[in-house]
Design a protein around this motif. Structure first.
Motif, PDB file in Angstrom:
ATOM      1  N   GLN A  79       0.806 -40.525 -10.484  1.00  0.00           N
ATOM      2  CA  GLN A  79      -0.273 -40.955  -9.704  1.00  0.00           C
ATOM      3  C   GLN A  79      -1.457 -39.848 -10.220  1.00  0.00           C
ATOM      4  O   GLN A  79      -1.201 -38.768  -9.789  1.00  0.00           O
ATOM      5  CB  GLN A  79       0.025 -40.811  -8.088  1.00  0.00           C
ATOM      6  CG  GLN A  79       1.287 -41.660  -7.682  1.00  0.00           C
ATOM      7  CD  GLN A  79       1.506 -43.060  -7.965  1.00  0.00           C
ATOM      8  OE1 GLN A  79       0.446 -43.745  -8.296  1.00  0.00           O
ATOM      9  NE2 GLN A  79       2.487 -43.359  -8.174  1.00  0.00           N
ATOM     10  N   ALA A  80      -2.222 -40.469 -10.994  1.00  0.00           N
ATOM     11  CA  ALA A  80      -3.315 -39.506 -11.156  1.00  0.00           C
ATOM     12  C   ALA A  80      -4.813 -40.188 -10.991  1.00  0.00           C
ATOM     13  O   ALA A  80      -4.808 -41.601 -11.316  1.00  0.00           O
ATOM     14  CB  ALA A  80      -3.199 -39.029 -12.657  1.00  0.00           C
ATOM     15  N   GLY A  81      -5.802 -39.351 -10.911  1.00  0.00           N
ATOM     16  CA  GLY A  81      -7.304 -40.196 -10.905  1.00  0.00           C
ATOM     17  C   GLY A  81      -7.717 -40.198 -12.426  1.00  0.00           C
ATOM     18  O   GLY A  81      -7.460 -39.518 -13.225  1.00  0.00           O
ATOM     19  N   PRO A  82      -8.711 -41.189 -12.640  1.00  0.00           N
ATOM     20  CA  PRO A  82      -9.153 -41.242 -14.041  1.00  0.00           C
ATOM     21  C   PRO A  82      -9.794 -40.114 -14.634  1.00  0.00           C
ATOM     22  O   PRO A  82      -9.740 -40.125 -15.947  1.00  0.00           O
ATOM     23  CB  PRO A  82     -10.285 -42.281 -13.710  1.00  0.00           C
ATOM     24  CG  PRO A  82     -10.436 -42.650 -12.287  1.00  0.00           C
ATOM     25  CD  PRO A  82      -9.339 -41.913 -11.730  1.00  0.00           C
ATOM     26  N   ALA A  83     -10.180 -38.964 -13.828  1.00  0.00           N
ATOM     27  CA  ALA A  83     -10.629 -37.998 -14.667  1.00  0.00           C
ATOM     28  C   ALA A  83      -9.417 -36.794 -14.952  1.00  0.00           C
ATOM     29  O   ALA A  83      -9.989 -35.892 -15.268  1.00  0.00           O
ATOM     30  CB  ALA A  83     -11.775 -37.396 -13.868  1.00  0.00           C
ATOM     31  N   ASP A  84      -8.329 -37.082 -14.559  1.00  0.00           N
ATOM     32  CA  ASP A  84      -7.141 -36.052 -14.586  1.00  0.00           C
ATOM     33  C   ASP A  84      -6.613 -36.099 -15.959  1.00  0.00           C
ATOM     34  O   ASP A  84      -5.733 -36.769 -16.186  1.00  0.00           O
ATOM     35  CB  ASP A  84      -6.257 -36.191 -13.519  1.00  0.00           C
ATOM     36  CG  ASP A  84      -6.855 -36.206 -12.177  1.00  0.00           C
ATOM     37  OD1 ASP A  84      -8.019 -35.850 -11.911  1.00  0.00           O
ATOM     38  OD2 ASP A  84      -6.039 -36.634 -11.127  1.00  0.00           O
ATOM     39  N   LEU A  85      -7.114 -35.417 -16.910  1.00  0.00           N
ATOM     40  CA  LEU A  85      -6.769 -35.833 -18.237  1.00  0.00           C
ATOM     41  C   LEU A  85      -6.305 -34.307 -19.101  1.00  0.00           C
ATOM     42  O   LEU A  85      -6.062 -34.623 -20.302  1.00  0.00           O
ATOM     43  CB  LEU A  85      -8.035 -36.249 -19.177  1.00  0.00           C
ATOM     44  CG  LEU A  85      -8.607 -37.405 -18.695  1.00  0.00           C
ATOM     45  CD1 LEU A  85     -10.035 -37.811 -19.391  1.00  0.00           C
ATOM     46  CD2 LEU A  85      -7.785 -38.493 -18.670  1.00  0.00           C
ATOM     47  N   VAL A  99       0.989 -32.846 -17.707  1.00  0.00           N
ATOM     48  CA  VAL A  99       0.036 -33.621 -18.208  1.00  0.00           C
ATOM     49  C   VAL A  99      -0.750 -34.138 -16.770  1.00  0.00           C
ATOM     50  O   VAL A  99      -0.273 -33.937 -15.856  1.00  0.00           O
ATOM     51  CB  VAL A  99       0.469 -34.828 -18.882  1.00  0.00           C
ATOM     52  CG1 VAL A  99       1.197 -34.503 -20.165  1.00  0.00           C
ATOM     53  CG2 VAL A  99       1.715 -35.461 -18.014  1.00  0.00           C
ATOM     54  N   ARG A 100      -1.770 -34.889 -17.222  1.00  0.00           N
ATOM     55  CA  ARG A 100      -2.920 -35.470 -16.178  1.00  0.00           C
ATOM     56  C   ARG A 100      -3.208 -34.444 -15.108  1.00  0.00           C
ATOM     57  O   ARG A 100      -3.019 -34.505 -14.010  1.00  0.00           O
ATOM     58  CB  ARG A 100      -2.279 -36.860 -15.338  1.00  0.00           C
ATOM     59  CG  ARG A 100      -1.930 -37.880 -16.575  1.00  0.00           C
ATOM     60  CD  ARG A 100      -2.841 -38.727 -17.079  1.00  0.00           C
ATOM     61  NE  ARG A 100      -3.966 -38.967 -16.385  1.00  0.00           N
ATOM     62  CZ  ARG A 100      -4.059 -40.388 -15.878  1.00  0.00           C
ATOM     63  NH1 ARG A 100      -3.236 -41.128 -16.301  1.00  0.00           N
ATOM     64  NH2 ARG A 100      -5.467 -40.561 -15.282  1.00  0.00           N
ATOM     65  N   ILE A 101      -3.617 -33.249 -15.528  1.00  0.00           N
ATOM     66  CA  ILE A 101      -4.219 -32.224 -14.828  1.00  0.00           C
ATOM     67  C   ILE A 101      -5.543 -32.564 -14.470  1.00  0.00           C
ATOM     68  O   ILE A 101      -6.641 -32.672 -15.044  1.00  0.00           O
ATOM     69  CB  ILE A 101      -4.067 -31.035 -15.582  1.00  0.00           C
ATOM     70  CG1 ILE A 101      -2.695 -30.755 -15.944  1.00  0.00           C
ATOM     71  CG2 ILE A 101      -4.452 -29.575 -14.589  1.00  0.00           C
ATOM     72  CD1 ILE A 101      -2.394 -29.496 -16.961  1.00  0.00           C
ATOM     73  N   SER A 102      -5.904 -32.341 -12.959  1.00  0.00           N
ATOM     74  CA  SER A 102      -7.234 -32.539 -12.550  1.00  0.00           C
ATOM     75  C   SER A 102      -8.022 -31.205 -12.656  1.00  0.00           C
ATOM     76  O   SER A 102      -7.518 -30.191 -13.220  1.00  0.00           O
ATOM     77  CB  SER A 102      -6.984 -32.517 -11.126  1.00  0.00           C
ATOM     78  OG  SER A 102      -6.556 -31.748 -10.336  1.00  0.00           O
ATOM     79  N   GLY A 103      -9.367 -31.346 -12.367  1.00  0.00           N
ATOM     80  CA  GLY A 103     -10.128 -29.981 -12.491  1.00  0.00           C
ATOM     81  C   GLY A 103      -9.831 -29.079 -11.490  1.00  0.00           C
ATOM     82  O   GLY A 103     -10.025 -28.084 -12.073  1.00  0.00           O
ATOM     83  N   PRO A 128      -3.774 -23.763 -21.174  1.00  0.00           N
ATOM     84  CA  PRO A 128      -4.319 -25.285 -21.415  1.00  0.00           C
ATOM     85  C   PRO A 128      -4.700 -25.408 -22.875  1.00  0.00           C
ATOM     86  O   PRO A 128      -4.866 -24.709 -23.515  1.00  0.00           O
ATOM     87  CB  PRO A 128      -5.716 -24.925 -20.708  1.00  0.00           C
ATOM     88  CG  PRO A 128      -5.562 -23.478 -20.031  1.00  0.00           C
ATOM     89  CD  PRO A 128      -4.662 -22.721 -20.793  1.00  0.00           C
ATOM     90  N   LEU A 129      -4.379 -26.765 -23.025  1.00  0.00           N
ATOM     91  CA  LEU A 129      -4.414 -27.126 -24.660  1.00  0.00           C
ATOM     92  C   LEU A 129      -6.151 -27.247 -25.165  1.00  0.00           C
ATOM     93  O   LEU A 129      -6.093 -27.571 -26.281  1.00  0.00           O
ATOM     94  CB  LEU A 129      -3.634 -28.308 -24.847  1.00  0.00           C
ATOM     95  CG  LEU A 129      -2.004 -27.912 -24.709  1.00  0.00           C
ATOM     96  CD1 LEU A 129      -1.337 -28.990 -25.236  1.00  0.00           C
ATOM     97  CD2 LEU A 129      -1.657 -26.601 -25.172  1.00  0.00           C
ATOM     98  N   GLY A 130      -6.854 -27.566 -24.100  1.00  0.00           N
ATOM     99  CA  GLY A 130      -8.185 -27.814 -24.510  1.00  0.00           C
ATOM    100  C   GLY A 130      -8.572 -29.128 -24.749  1.00  0.00           C
ATOM    101  O   GLY A 130      -7.561 -30.098 -24.586  1.00  0.00           O
ATOM    102  N   ASP A 131      -9.946 -29.496 -24.976  1.00  0.00           N
ATOM    103  CA  ASP A 131     -10.363 -30.870 -24.925  1.00  0.00           C
ATOM    104  C   ASP A 131      -9.776 -31.703 -25.792  1.00  0.00           C
ATOM    105  O   ASP A 131      -9.536 -32.948 -25.873  1.00  0.00           O
ATOM    106  CB  ASP A 131     -11.991 -30.709 -24.934  1.00  0.00           C
ATOM    107  CG  ASP A 131     -12.619 -30.312 -23.733  1.00  0.00           C
ATOM    108  OD1 ASP A 131     -11.756 -30.381 -22.605  1.00  0.00           O
ATOM    109  OD2 ASP A 131     -13.785 -30.075 -23.798  1.00  0.00           O
TER     110      ASP A 131
END
Ligand code: FRU
Length: 504
Positions: free
Chosen positions: A465-471, A402-406, A374-377
């Motif tokens: 297709q990603a949710g807004p928190a999937d960053l 990209v656009r990975i969810s929790g 993971p590349l981190g925040d």
């Protein structure tokens, strides 16, 4: 006074100054009431469309509602003009008009009033795709396929001003009809594209010669009889795709690139290209190399040339998104075309997009094992450019998610598999050769991703297709060891898409 009145006044002024092509007859702005209604409809949809967090922020898109093909792309008096298939009345295909925007830098845009709508009084129902070329007065002319309850026809329109805001259809349209083909029967005939060579002006149109039985997709060639571009002679079939898998050819683009000729086609499947030679004496194109232009969800190409000698590729980007959001689709980033040392096409995003980069984030070289890294925040986001180089030692695949969810689910995966030499985004794959090292450039823009491999050897546009928190963002390798040689990423700022001149 509404801005449309302003436009009319301006039109009257420009006509009075006699700036329309001498001798050519252009009609009054008959379509203006149609265009006004269409503008009002788009305007009413803007707030809702803009509220969707998944709508791209630097891929060009209309103010609201549906777009498909780029049309009439042309660089004129310092501006890149982009026209496009627009449905002003909803976020699905229908009611085709030509939307219009212009840009100084290929990144930031001014939306302009809708340029062309159907002339309902003449039985026209749709203004389908087409192209542009400069006319006898130096101003562009646009050509498009006019659709109504009759056979398709190729129509011409001319601008009344140098901002190309007010367009007038030629009063004696069509300029080309099916009759031009004599006894040759062309089905699904549409999408004129123009080019000039050795002082002569040519048009190509798509279609097929066998009622979609397969293997008869064909490109027709026409030559203009004079500078006014109103009389066209059919020169014959310049290219026929004798492959049963191909039913029909849409949006053909035939143009010179360096010392070669390139033919792009939209065969109702991902666009394909051919690089070869064009014999204009005999009206025949002969390919040397062939490839898929972009195996993703892009389609319906167009071409323009700028003042820096570049040939730019424009493509419709399908987003496959929910029309209830008030918008659907966008354009790919304009791509600079070139031909590589093996004779294949290369596509690189216009370097002007670097102006949207925020502060760079870098990673040191790192070994990659089966566990993703993971590349981190600092790297997280939904609007990013990521540039990474991987060396695949024994690994079967390596890439970026990209656009990975929790919960660890990635909406998008960009991957290289050296075993088959394929570069892929999701299920779309393009061959880039078998080698140990790969360089990727990934442009993430909310609900879409556009990825390039090895200096433009492959380009893929795909929706996500990603949710807004999937960053989340991670790099990974599968099936053995690999190394991340370098990685840089930039948060991407939104491009400007100004509505100042988009008046109703
Ligand atoms: C390609 C296409 C063209 C046509 C236009 C209509 O996407 O089907 O052939 O002119 O779209 O919107």
């Amino acid at each position: 006074m509404t801005p449309i009145d302003l436009t009319r006044r301006r039109f009257a002024r420009v006509c009075a100054a006699g700036s329309l092509a001498a001798g050519a007859a252009f009609a009054d702005p008959q379509t203006q009431p149609e265009v006004k209604k269409a503008m009002e409809s788009v305007t009413a949809a803007i707030a809702h469309a803009e509220s969707d967090p998944n709508r791209p922020i630097y891929h060009f898109h209309p103010p609201a509602n549906w777009n498909n093909d780029p049309n009439g792309t042309i660089f004129y008096k310092g501006w890149h003009h982009l026209f496009y298939q627009l449905n002003p009345y909803g976020a699905t295909w229908g009611h085709m008009h030509w939307g219009h925007a212009r840009s100084r830098d290929l990144v930031n845009w001014e939306h302009l009033p809708i340029a062309l709508g159907p002339s309902v009084e003449k039985g026209e129902e749709h203004v389908f795709s087409g192209g542009a070329i400069s006319g006898p007065d130096g101003r562009p002319r646009v050509f498009y396929t006019s659709i109504g309850k009759r056979d398709p026809e190729q129509w011409m329109a001319a601008p009344a001003d140098d901002d190309l805001m007010v367009w007038e259809k030629y009063a004696r349209n069509p300029v080309v009809s099916l009759k031009n083909h004599g006894s040759l029967k062309v089905d699904e005939w549409r999408d004129p594209f123009l080019f000039r060579e050795a002082g002569r002006t040519y048009m190509v149109c798509g279609g097929n010669l066998n009622s979609k039985r397969g293997g008869g997709g064909a490109v027709q060639l026409y030559e203009s009889g004079g500078p006014n571009l109103i009389e066209w002679r059919h020169r014959g079939v310049v290219f026929e795709y004798r492959d049963r898998r191909v039913w029909n050819i849409e949006c053909p683009n035939l143009f010179k690139l360096g010392s070669k000729w390139v033919l792009l086609i939209s065969p109702e499947n991902p666009c394909e290209y051919f690089v070869g030679s064009l014999d204009l004496a005999h009206g025949k194109f002969t390919p040397d190399t062939h490839g898929v232009l972009d195996p993703g969800r892009s389609y319906a190409s167009n071409i323009s040339y700028d003042d820096r000698g570049r040939t730019l590729l424009w493509l419709w980007g399908r987003t496959d998104s929910d029309p209830a959001k008030g918008w659907q689709c966008c354009m790919t980033m304009p791509r600079v075309l070139s031909i590589d040392e093996d004779g294949f096409l290369r596509q690189n995003p216009a370097p002007e997009f670097e102006t949207l980069r925020g502060d760079v984030r870098s990673m040191n070289a790192a070994p990659l094992d089966p566990k993703p890294l993971p590349l981190g925040d600092a790297f997280a986001g939904d609007s990013l450019e990521i540039e990474a180089v991987f060396t695949l030692e024994q690994a079967a695949a390596a890439g970026i998610r990209v656009r990975i969810s929790g919960a660890g689910k990635a909406a998008g995966e960009v991957v290289y598999t050296p075993g088959n030499g394929l570069f892929s985004v999701g299920s779309a794959s393009a061959p880039i050769g078998r080698q140990k090292q790969v360089r990727m450039r990934v442009f993430l823009d909310k609900g879409v991703v556009e990825a390039f491999a090895n200096e433009g050897a492959a380009a893929i546009f795909a929706p996500l297709q990603a949710g807004p928190a999937d960053l989340g963002v991670e790099v990974f390798a599968r099936g053995g060891k690999a190394r991340l040689d370098s990685l840089r990423a930039w948060p991407m700022k939104p491009a400007r898409m100004s509505l100042e001149r988009f008046h109703v």
